[in-house]
Design a protein around this motif. Sequence first.
Motif, PDB file in Angstrom:
ATOM      1  N   ARG A 177       0.830  -1.208   0.000  1.00  0.00           N
ATOM      2  CA  ARG A 177       0.000   0.000   0.000  1.00  0.00           C
ATOM      3  C   ARG A 177       0.864   1.258   0.000  1.00  0.00           C
ATOM      4  O   ARG A 177       0.518   2.259  -0.644  1.00  0.00           O
ATOM      5  CB  ARG A 177      -0.939  -0.005   1.210  1.00  0.00           C
ATOM      6  CG  ARG A 177      -2.107  -0.965   1.062  1.00  0.00           C
ATOM      7  CD  ARG A 177      -2.937  -1.018   2.310  1.00  0.00           C
ATOM      8  NE  ARG A 177      -4.156  -1.801   2.117  1.00  0.00           N
ATOM      9  CZ  ARG A 177      -4.896  -2.280   3.100  1.00  0.00           C
ATOM     10  NH1 ARG A 177      -4.559  -2.048   4.360  1.00  0.00           N
ATOM     11  NH2 ARG A 177      -5.985  -2.987   2.839  1.00  0.00           N
ATOM     12  N   ASN A 178       1.972   1.222   0.723  1.00  0.00           N
ATOM     13  CA  ASN A 178       2.860   2.377   0.739  1.00  0.00           C
ATOM     14  C   ASN A 178       3.445   2.631  -0.644  1.00  0.00           C
ATOM     15  O   ASN A 178       3.576   3.781  -1.076  1.00  0.00           O
ATOM     16  CB  ASN A 178       3.981   2.173   1.759  1.00  0.00           C
ATOM     17  CG  ASN A 178       3.500   2.277   3.194  1.00  0.00           C
ATOM     18  OD1 ASN A 178       2.463   2.882   3.465  1.00  0.00           O
ATOM     19  ND2 ASN A 178       4.247   1.690   4.118  1.00  0.00           N
ATOM     20  N   TYR A 179       3.800   1.569  -1.349  1.00  0.00           N
ATOM     21  CA  TYR A 179       4.312   1.724  -2.713  1.00  0.00           C
ATOM     22  C   TYR A 179       3.233   2.284  -3.634  1.00  0.00           C
ATOM     23  O   TYR A 179       3.457   3.237  -4.380  1.00  0.00           O
ATOM     24  CB  TYR A 179       4.800   0.374  -3.244  1.00  0.00           C
ATOM     25  CG  TYR A 179       5.235   0.412  -4.699  1.00  0.00           C
ATOM     26  CD1 TYR A 179       6.534   0.760  -5.044  1.00  0.00           C
ATOM     27  CD2 TYR A 179       4.331   0.105  -5.721  1.00  0.00           C
ATOM     28  CE1 TYR A 179       6.935   0.798  -6.373  1.00  0.00           C
ATOM     29  CE2 TYR A 179       4.722   0.141  -7.055  1.00  0.00           C
ATOM     30  CZ  TYR A 179       6.024   0.488  -7.376  1.00  0.00           C
ATOM     31  OH  TYR A 179       6.404   0.535  -8.694  1.00  0.00           O
ATOM     32  N   LEU A 180       2.047   1.705  -3.569  1.00  0.00           N
ATOM     33  CA  LEU A 180       0.952   2.131  -4.444  1.00  0.00           C
ATOM     34  C   LEU A 180       0.518   3.562  -4.143  1.00  0.00           C
ATOM     35  O   LEU A 180       0.114   4.297  -5.042  1.00  0.00           O
ATOM     36  CB  LEU A 180      -0.235   1.178  -4.289  1.00  0.00           C
ATOM     37  CG  LEU A 180       0.003  -0.263  -4.785  1.00  0.00           C
ATOM     38  CD1 LEU A 180      -1.161  -1.158  -4.384  1.00  0.00           C
ATOM     39  CD2 LEU A 180       0.212  -0.299  -6.285  1.00  0.00           C
ATOM     40  N   ALA A 181       0.605   3.966  -2.886  1.00  0.00           N
ATOM     41  CA  ALA A 181       0.190   5.324  -2.515  1.00  0.00           C
ATOM     42  C   ALA A 181       1.097   6.379  -3.136  1.00  0.00           C
ATOM     43  O   ALA A 181       0.691   7.533  -3.292  1.00  0.00           O
ATOM     44  CB  ALA A 181       0.180   5.474  -0.996  1.00  0.00           C
ATOM     45  N   GLY A 182       2.315   5.990  -3.502  1.00  0.00           N
ATOM     46  CA  GLY A 182       3.234   6.929  -4.118  1.00  0.00           C
ATOM     47  C   GLY A 182       3.081   7.052  -5.616  1.00  0.00           C
ATOM     48  O   GLY A 182       3.770   7.867  -6.247  1.00  0.00           O
TER      49      GLY A 182
END
Length: 223
Positions: free
Chosen positions: A161-166
């Motif tokens: 999720r942290n990757y996708l949020a960027g």
Amino acid sequence: HSKMSGRIIIQNADGSAVTKADGSPMPNPTPMRLYSPAVGSGVDATCGTFDVEPFSGGGASACSERFLCGSLDSDFEKCMQAISCKMHVEMKSKTSPDFADMVAVFMQQMIPHHANAVNMAKIVFKQVPAAKISAALDEDGMTNILMGIVNNQNYQIHQFRNYLAGLPAEEDSENRTNGSVVVSAVSEVASAVTVHLSQRLWFAISLVVAGRFASIVCMSEPL
């Protein structure tokens, strides 16, 4: 600590409310309230899961497709059917239609897959007696496996999720506001194989064109 919260309570050595070094009171002695934790109800309370109720029998997002055979008359079976439905729906609906970023697509697909594994482990903890879980493998290995699934795969979900949020909004299916996956139904069936497993339980295995996927339908009577 993504999606987590906690509170550190500082007290004086004697356990009384914390004060300044000179003994005078702190300017804000009352701690701020934490937000209310998520509490499962209904199906989720029974299964030990989160956000699964809409995908259970009679729910707004329930699947007509069967993922378990049998009568589905126990809580365990109903819980397992519901989480499989949730994963099935979300792996289709939460993946970006743009496959240029294959890493993002992998993560979008893995989030519901991992969430399903976590929910499955929680169902076992909720529905199976602890003694039976402990006895399944030497040295309480089954308990360790289940706890590992819950902890490790939840952590990996946060990483994804942290990757996708960027990513730009149109590339991140979790934050996407337009576009959706179009799932086309393939009408031409290459072949169908019916296997008689027992007197009243049959599988109808449909092999779809191009070998892309196979759907398994449980029947209570022979076809």
